[in-house]
Design a protein around this motif. Structure first.
Motif, mmCIF file in Angstrom:
data_model
loop_
_atom_site.group_PDB
_atom_site.id
_atom_site.type_symbol
_atom_site.label_atom_id
_atom_site.label_comp_id
_atom_site.label_asym_id
_atom_site.label_seq_id
_atom_site.Cartn_x
_atom_site.Cartn_y
_atom_site.Cartn_z
ATOM 1 N N ARG A 146 0.873 -1.289 -0.083
ATOM 2 C CA ARG A 146 -0.042 0.008 -0.007
ATOM 3 C C ARG A 146 0.956 1.238 0.048
ATOM 4 O O ARG A 146 0.560 2.372 -0.682
ATOM 5 N N ALA A 147 2.006 1.269 0.724
ATOM 6 C CA ALA A 147 2.913 2.332 0.802
ATOM 7 C C ALA A 147 3.610 2.780 -0.521
ATOM 8 O O ALA A 147 3.774 3.813 -1.054
ATOM 9 N N ILE A 148 3.841 1.408 -1.370
ATOM 10 C CA ILE A 148 4.520 1.533 -2.591
ATOM 11 C C ILE A 148 3.374 2.249 -3.425
ATOM 12 O O ILE A 148 3.692 3.275 -4.341
ATOM 13 N N GLY A 149 2.211 1.617 -3.578
ATOM 14 C CA GLY A 149 1.050 2.215 -4.376
ATOM 15 C C GLY A 149 0.997 1.980 -5.632
ATOM 16 O O GLY A 149 0.388 2.421 -6.484
ATOM 17 N N SER A 150 1.986 1.010 -6.166
ATOM 18 C CA SER A 150 2.007 0.688 -7.857
ATOM 19 C C SER A 150 1.083 -0.401 -7.932
ATOM 20 O O SER A 150 0.858 -1.369 -7.207
#
Length: 764
Positions: A123-127
């Motif tokens: 989720r933090a990467i978001g890709s």
């Protein structure tokens, strides 16, 4: 760690074998099988003994390192975390969130800490550019489970301890101890099957270790399994052998499957499969007329051009013959931590084709694109091109098709970080490597493979060695990176509540979450007198709330659900610590219709996407049988993934990275046992020693996977000394099953010639 015997679960493959590790003066004295483990019952394979080698490996990284102009340089953790977070954040700001790619390797699913931390990290990467080993491995099974039963990880498991007929197609459990069927000591279980008068039939292009023990064996041409299975379906309908048994009222669209099978007579498919029509009919009859029988397929059937259809048809055959939800047939597990039900409660039952990859237009599955298109997404310019890449416990250069092209792609990235404790063929491209603790330095619980086991069990292992003060577990690495990325995305600070949440999560770790899930599950807390007070409320919730209401899901999962009242109770982390050999939760049991997650509560026997793909199968039937050499992979009991080749005791002995070829083909090509052979396809070529054997079907050659340790810049000395060659340096990454997006690892055409080094040098 104190002297004496300590009990753990081996994490090196899917088998979950229990091990007894004897410690003396802070070191491992020896490793043997745990005779009191309820699942493995004392069995281990050679890999388990090598746990010591992997832990003590001097090549294993202990501190973060970064690539410099003069070589690799150690750095401290805070500096490493900041560098990685800064570079990934920069990539996202400059090129968009999809400019970061992520690849997750197989070891993550053997690690409950990593599993807990992966979702917040992603989720933090978001890709959207996410990849894993799934599309090189088990995707057709996940798709069939999603389409037919409504959940991507609800797999029907052969009840091998009680079956009388085990039909094994494209699988080698003698070497793997099962795959999507956790079955340690397959040899012992097979012996028990035969002692009770049972039988095993094996169908494979190679007479594998499993095939040699079969009561009946059939060679089959690679890539033709779907034709065989469809002809078996045809036979069932033609001879009025269809009886869906326990699932009768739940199965729909039986007539659609009957119509779809009409053209696939045993005579029509015989030339393509290499199996006589009478033998095909006999296979179908034996499955139908043996009350306790199970048909099992795996890598050979799923990683091919018709992998999706073949896997679906295998499920159909078990259903049409009444083997689904039947003791001795195939059943769904009921693990202590039910990720199937938990996923359904949170709306995560799986999805397919919601979006498609940028370059080749391949469908996503559960948010991931097929691994075969990673190089495309890195090398092809344009919006959404991957500029930075993250790998976690994976080596796709050796495990994904066209490894040389992926080599090229990774070498041209703006930035790459790897969470891994080896400098291997993939991580050598990284700018920073963050090494986690070794497996024996962290606790262990098998969240995933407990769902695929042939018996319901639960086992927790405490860390055998204390992690050093300057080390980090993988879950700590992932959470720390996620936390720092979130802070940068929010301008450097998070709201107080979010900041406290991150700090708490990083402080407590995965084990308290594990304890909560155990207590809340079907084998959880024994409520005693409280049960009588709460039971009416739970019954009311189950009766009046909609099927998909979250409270109903919680009630269904809880130990107060009347469906679980006969199951053992009192499971918790402390209870498992008191039972270090593990807890036996009983054999697999019928569970339908409660276990279904389809919208209408029925089994979709003929999902439309499979029926639509049958046009390709019809086209195959109309074409002449292929006469080119077909390449298949293979597995060995002393190997699993590429990172196991740095153990001397696992690679010693006779060279296992060879080209297996039938004597007839060897004679035709002028090959002898002392020769090396060049194996090529298009401009891709590798060289291997020749192994001539009648255990392989004429027209087929075999190479094991996971080898190819001859790349420059790696740091695994034992593996480099036993380099072998990578089968994926020959396989094309453009050859996929269009239905599922699965890489074709079995059944690609190759050319084989005698390798003459001096002749090759002159041509060059």
């Amino acid at each position: 760690m104190d002297n004496g015997t300590h009990y753990r679960t081996c994490h090196l493959c899917e088998a979950m074998c229990g091990v007894a590790i004897e410690m003396k003066d802070g070191h491992i004295a020896y490793i043997k099988g745990d005779e009191n483990d309820p699942l493995s019952r004392g069995h281990i394979c050679p890999k388990a003994v090598a746990l010591q080698d992997l832990h003590e490996d001097p090549d294993r990284l202990r501190k973060p390192i970064r690539k410099t102009a003069t070589g690799w340089q150690e750095m401290d953790w805070d500096e490493a975390f900041d560098l990685v977070a800064d570079r990934l954040h920069q990539t996202r700001q400059e090129h968009g969130r999809n400019s970061i790619g992520v690849y997750l390797g197989n070891p993550n699913v053997h690690n409950h800490g990593s599993l807990v931390a992966t979702m917040p990290f992603l989720r933090a990467i978001g890709s959207q550019n996410r990849f894993s080993a799934t599309s090189n491995d088990q995707l057709p099974h996940m798709l069939a489970s999603l389409e037919m039963f409504g959940h991507q990880i609800l797999f029907p498991i052969p009840d091998i301890d009680h079956t009388d007929l085990f039909i094994c197609i494209g699988a080698n459990p003698m070497a793997s101890n099962g795959s999507l069927m956790t079955v340690p000591d397959f040899r012992g279980r097979l012996k028990a099957l035969k002692q009770r008068g049972g039988k095993m039939i094996v169908v494979d292009p190679r007479r594998t270790e499993t095939g040699r023990l079969a009561d009946e064996f059939h060679f089959i041409r690679p890539g033709s399994d779907a034709l065989l299975l469809m002809a078996m379906v045809h036979t069932l309908f033609e001879e009025h052998l269809v009886d869906t048994g326990p699932a009768e009222r739940l199965v729909k669209d039986v007539d659609l499957l009957r119509l779809a099978s009409l053209a696939f007579t045993p005579e029509a498919v015989s030339d393509h499969t290499g199996i006589a029509a009478d033998d095909i009919r006999a296979l179908a009859r034996q499955l139908a007329t043996t009350r306790k029988a199970a048909l099992y397929t795996r890598m050979g059937t799923s990683t091919q051009r018709f992998g999706g259809v073949a896997t679906w048809l295998a499920y159909c055959l078990n259903i049409l013959t009444g083997k689904l939800d039947m003791p001795g047939g195939v059943l769904f597990t009921q693990p202590a931590i039910d990720l199937v039900e938990l996923g359904a409660m949170s709306g995560q039952k799986g999805h397919f084709g919601k979006r498609h990859s940028r370059v080749k237009g391949l469908p996503e599955f559960a948010g991931e694109y097929p691994a075969s298109t990673m190089a495309d997404e890195i090398l092809t310019p344009g919006e959404g091109q991957i500029r930075s890449f993250v790998t976690v416990a994976g080596n796709p250069v050796l495990s994904s098709p066209n490894g040389r092209r992926l080599d090229e792609a990774l070498g041209g990235l703006d930035f790459m970080v790897s969470v891994d404790y080896y400098l291997n063929e993939t991580t050598c491209h990284a700018d920073v490597i963050l090494p986690p603790t070794a497996a024996l330095e962290r606790s262990h619980y098998d969240l995933i493979f407990s769902m695929f086991a042939v018996r319901n069990v639960a086992k927790y292992s405490e860390a055998l060695f204390e992690a050093g003060p300057d080390t980090r577990h993988d879950w700590q690495i992932l959470l720390e990176l996620a936390h720092r990325l979130e802070k940068r995305r929010k301008g450097g600070r998070l709201p107080l509540r979010a900041e406290l949440g991150w700090r708490t999560f990083k402080q407590i770790g995965p084990d308290p979450i594990l304890d909560l899930l155990l207590r809340a599950g079907p084998y959880g807390a024994d409520m005693g007198r409280v049960r009588g007070l709460l039971q009416p409320a739970v019954d009311l919730v189950m009766d009046i709330l909609p099927q998909r209401h979250p409270l109903r899901g919680l009630a269904k999962l809880s130990p107060l659900n009347r469906h679980w009242q006969e199951l053992p109770k009192g499971l918790s982390l402390s209870a498992l610590k008191e039972n270090p050999n593990g807890v036996d939760l009983g054999p697999l049991q019928p569970s339908l219709p409660e276990r279904l997650f389809t919208r209408d509560g029925r089994i979709n026997l003929a999902p439309r996407r499979y029926l639509e793909d049958l046009g390709r199968l019809h086209d195959l039937l109309k074409t002449p049988a292929d006469t080119e050499l077909q390449l298949i992979g293979r597995r060995h009991v002393r190997s699993n993934n590429s990172w196991m080749h740095n153990s001397q005791r696992l690679v010693k002995g006779k060279d296992r990275c060879t080209l297996m070829i039938h004597p007839r083909d060897a004679s035709r090509l002028g090959l002898q046992t002392t020769d090396a052979a060049g194996i090529s396809a298009d401009d891709r070529q590798i060289v291997l020693p020749v192994e001539i054997t009648e255990d392989i079907m004429p027209g087929v050659v075999s190479i094991p996977h996971g080898w190819g340790h001859d790349r420059e810049g790696t740091g695994q000395s034992v593996a480099a000394a036993h380099a072998g060659a990578s089968i994926n340096d020959v396989l094309s990454d453009g050859d996929i099953d269009p239905l599922s997006g699965t890489s074709v690892l079995n059944g690609q055409s190759v050319t084989v010639k005698v390798w003459r080094p001096e002749r090759q040098r002159k041509r060059a």
